[in-house]
Write a protein that holds these residues in place. Sequence first.
Motif, short mmCIF file in Angstrom:
data_model
loop_
_atom_site.label_atom_id
_atom_site.label_comp_id
_atom_site.label_asym_id
_atom_site.label_seq_id
_atom_site.Cartn_x
_atom_site.Cartn_y
_atom_site.Cartn_z
N ARG A 98 -23.05 -38.91 -5.51
CA ARG A 98 -22.56 -37.54 -5.30
C ARG A 98 -21.05 -37.53 -5.19
O ARG A 98 -20.42 -38.53 -4.83
CB ARG A 98 -23.17 -36.95 -4.03
CG ARG A 98 -24.69 -36.80 -4.10
CD ARG A 98 -25.25 -36.29 -2.78
NE ARG A 98 -24.61 -35.06 -2.36
CZ ARG A 98 -24.15 -34.84 -1.12
NH1 ARG A 98 -24.26 -35.78 -0.21
NH2 ARG A 98 -23.61 -33.70 -0.80
N THR A 99 -20.47 -36.36 -5.46
CA THR A 99 -19.02 -36.17 -5.41
C THR A 99 -18.67 -35.07 -4.42
O THR A 99 -19.37 -34.06 -4.33
CB THR A 99 -18.47 -35.78 -6.80
OG1 THR A 99 -18.86 -36.78 -7.75
CG2 THR A 99 -16.96 -35.67 -6.78
N PHE A 100 -17.60 -35.28 -3.66
CA PHE A 100 -17.07 -34.21 -2.82
C PHE A 100 -15.56 -34.20 -2.95
O PHE A 100 -14.94 -35.19 -3.33
CB PHE A 100 -17.51 -34.37 -1.36
CG PHE A 100 -17.18 -35.71 -0.75
CD1 PHE A 100 -15.99 -35.91 -0.06
CD2 PHE A 100 -18.08 -36.77 -0.84
CE1 PHE A 100 -15.69 -37.13 0.51
CE2 PHE A 100 -17.79 -38.00 -0.27
CZ PHE A 100 -16.60 -38.18 0.40
N VAL A 101 -14.96 -33.06 -2.66
CA VAL A 101 -13.51 -32.85 -2.84
C VAL A 101 -12.87 -32.59 -1.49
O VAL A 101 -13.36 -31.76 -0.71
CB VAL A 101 -13.24 -31.68 -3.81
CG1 VAL A 101 -11.74 -31.42 -3.91
CG2 VAL A 101 -13.81 -31.99 -5.19
N ASN A 102 -11.77 -33.29 -1.21
CA ASN A 102 -11.03 -33.13 0.04
C ASN A 102 -9.64 -32.61 -0.23
O ASN A 102 -9.03 -32.89 -1.27
CB ASN A 102 -10.90 -34.47 0.77
CG ASN A 102 -12.24 -35.02 1.22
OD1 ASN A 102 -13.12 -34.26 1.60
ND2 ASN A 102 -12.38 -36.33 1.16
N LYS A 103 -9.10 -31.87 0.73
CA LYS A 103 -7.70 -31.51 0.74
C LYS A 103 -6.94 -32.62 1.45
O LYS A 103 -7.26 -32.96 2.59
CB LYS A 103 -7.47 -30.18 1.48
CG LYS A 103 -7.76 -28.94 0.66
CD LYS A 103 -6.58 -28.63 -0.26
CE LYS A 103 -6.75 -27.27 -0.92
NZ LYS A 103 -5.61 -26.98 -1.84
N ILE A 104 -5.94 -33.20 0.81
CA ILE A 104 -5.18 -34.27 1.44
C ILE A 104 -3.71 -34.13 1.09
O ILE A 104 -3.32 -33.30 0.24
CB ILE A 104 -5.67 -35.67 0.98
CG1 ILE A 104 -5.30 -35.91 -0.49
CG2 ILE A 104 -7.16 -35.84 1.18
CD1 ILE A 104 -5.40 -37.37 -0.88
N THR B 83 -7.01 -38.58 -7.14
CA THR B 83 -6.10 -37.74 -6.37
C THR B 83 -5.08 -37.10 -7.30
O THR B 83 -4.40 -37.80 -8.06
CB THR B 83 -5.36 -38.56 -5.30
OG1 THR B 83 -6.31 -39.28 -4.51
CG2 THR B 83 -4.54 -37.65 -4.41
N LEU B 84 -4.99 -35.78 -7.26
CA LEU B 84 -4.06 -35.07 -8.14
C LEU B 84 -2.73 -34.84 -7.44
O LEU B 84 -2.68 -34.33 -6.31
CB LEU B 84 -4.66 -33.73 -8.57
CG LEU B 84 -3.82 -32.93 -9.58
CD1 LEU B 84 -3.67 -33.71 -10.88
CD2 LEU B 84 -4.43 -31.57 -9.85
N ILE B 85 -1.65 -35.20 -8.13
CA ILE B 85 -0.30 -35.00 -7.60
C ILE B 85 0.28 -33.70 -8.16
O ILE B 85 0.69 -32.82 -7.42
CB ILE B 85 0.61 -36.19 -7.95
CG1 ILE B 85 -0.09 -37.52 -7.70
CG2 ILE B 85 1.92 -36.09 -7.15
CD1 ILE B 85 -0.57 -37.75 -6.29
N SER C 83 -6.85 -29.27 -8.05
CA SER C 83 -5.49 -28.75 -7.93
C SER C 83 -4.66 -29.76 -7.15
O SER C 83 -5.20 -30.66 -6.50
CB SER C 83 -5.50 -27.39 -7.21
OG SER C 83 -6.24 -26.44 -7.96
N PRO C 84 -3.32 -29.65 -7.19
CA PRO C 84 -2.49 -30.60 -6.44
C PRO C 84 -2.90 -30.69 -4.98
O PRO C 84 -3.29 -29.70 -4.36
CB PRO C 84 -1.08 -30.03 -6.60
CG PRO C 84 -1.13 -29.33 -7.94
CD PRO C 84 -2.51 -28.73 -8.01
N ASN C 85 -2.82 -31.89 -4.42
CA ASN C 85 -3.20 -32.20 -3.04
C ASN C 85 -4.71 -32.11 -2.81
O ASN C 85 -5.16 -31.86 -1.70
CB ASN C 85 -2.46 -31.32 -2.03
CG ASN C 85 -0.98 -31.64 -1.99
OD1 ASN C 85 -0.60 -32.81 -1.97
ND2 ASN C 85 -0.15 -30.61 -1.98
N GLU C 86 -5.49 -32.31 -3.88
CA GLU C 86 -6.93 -32.42 -3.75
C GLU C 86 -7.37 -33.80 -4.24
O GLU C 86 -6.79 -34.36 -5.17
CB GLU C 86 -7.65 -31.34 -4.54
CG GLU C 86 -7.56 -29.96 -3.92
CD GLU C 86 -8.42 -28.94 -4.62
OE1 GLU C 86 -8.78 -27.92 -3.99
OE2 GLU C 86 -8.73 -29.14 -5.82
N GLN C 87 -8.40 -34.32 -3.59
CA GLN C 87 -8.93 -35.64 -3.94
C GLN C 87 -10.43 -35.54 -4.17
O GLN C 87 -11.17 -35.06 -3.32
CB GLN C 87 -8.64 -36.65 -2.84
CG GLN C 87 -9.13 -38.06 -3.14
CD GLN C 87 -8.87 -39.02 -1.99
OE1 GLN C 87 -9.57 -39.01 -0.99
NE2 GLN C 87 -7.83 -39.85 -2.13
#
Length: 386
Positions: free
Chosen positions: A293-299, A261-263, A280-284
């Motif tokens: 597999r990898t996936f990216v979430n907005k959090i 998780t990027l701060i 980017s910030p607020n992405e995990q």
Amino acid sequence: MDERNPFITAEYLFLYRLNKLSPHEAAQIEKALQADPELAQLLHELDDKVQIEKELSLLQSFDANQAFSNATKLIAPKTPFWQRRTWLIAASIVLLLVSGALFVPFLLRSSDERILIARQQGVHEPILKLASGEEIKLDTLTQIRKNGVIAQNNAGTLIMEDHTGIDAGALNILTVPYQHTYQVVLSDGTRVHLNAGSSLSFPTAFTPNERRVKLSGEAYFEVMPQAKRRFIVEADEVQVEVLGTTFNIEAYQDDAQIRTTLITGKVAVYVPNEDSRILSPNEQSVFDRKAGRTFVNKIDSESAIVWQNGWLDFDNHTLESVMRRIARHYNLAIEFEEAQTSKILVSGKMKMYSDANDVFRKFEKLGDVSFQVHGKQVLVRSNHSL
């Protein structure tokens, strides 16, 4: 469906929304929805995740028990129950949100084998294992001067001093046991906050070209910017590369996923057989070990680091994964009487109290599970057949 109990009715609404009720139970809910337009409107509002999250953020500071007490006093005692049932169901859902955890049970029929989360034995304080193999307990030691390692141990923080001429390939290992957290300031000034049950391998001095460490468990990194030396974290299958930024990695070996998780700043996440992911910030970034597999979430990135302040934050996680966090924090052995109970999905945020029993009581308010605690042994039971 027990129509006299608004908490149970609220639960059945969630199950109905997820198509997880039996035909008979679904027919009961549909009959109730036809007879009660307000109940139908309430069900519609449950699909609005944004609205639910907005209400949750406003209500988290309320005392749930006091809120319920005040609300029930507003209802005239002579009002027939069936005329106030819908209002009570709505109040129950609000209380589920405010209480700090919202269960959404799934009817999963897994094996009948019990699931056991083991506690940690024989480790009671953070330990620094030097590259020479010597182990140093950090509970009382204030200064280290051994085999080229010079460090200060101050109030739960190990501060490494940078010295040239040290073998950069020689790795030290800082191990933080269950029921503890610890910090280390590396020789370049990077600060690493280690969560319970974690370890960090790092050199006494970094090479001129890069700064590389290895993580098992969870840690929050505040990387000192150095444009000419990239900072790399190896966490099992995942490798995270940065120049100067703040981020959190959760990579316990007994968890099914590795979360980065990027701060602030930017990081590149590498996994085998996939293109790199730039966060980017607020992405995990979530790497699923089983699927590869990898996936990216907005959090909300703050939710990933609240553990530093003694909070537990979980969004649509299985009860098993949440209990693993609790087991690490309190060093407990937790066992599920039925495997299917471990698959209950839960969302919420709660304080990690000094007594684990207070945390379990929060979960028990919802009526789905109960906990039998005997010292460090905890048995999780379902209160009704799912």
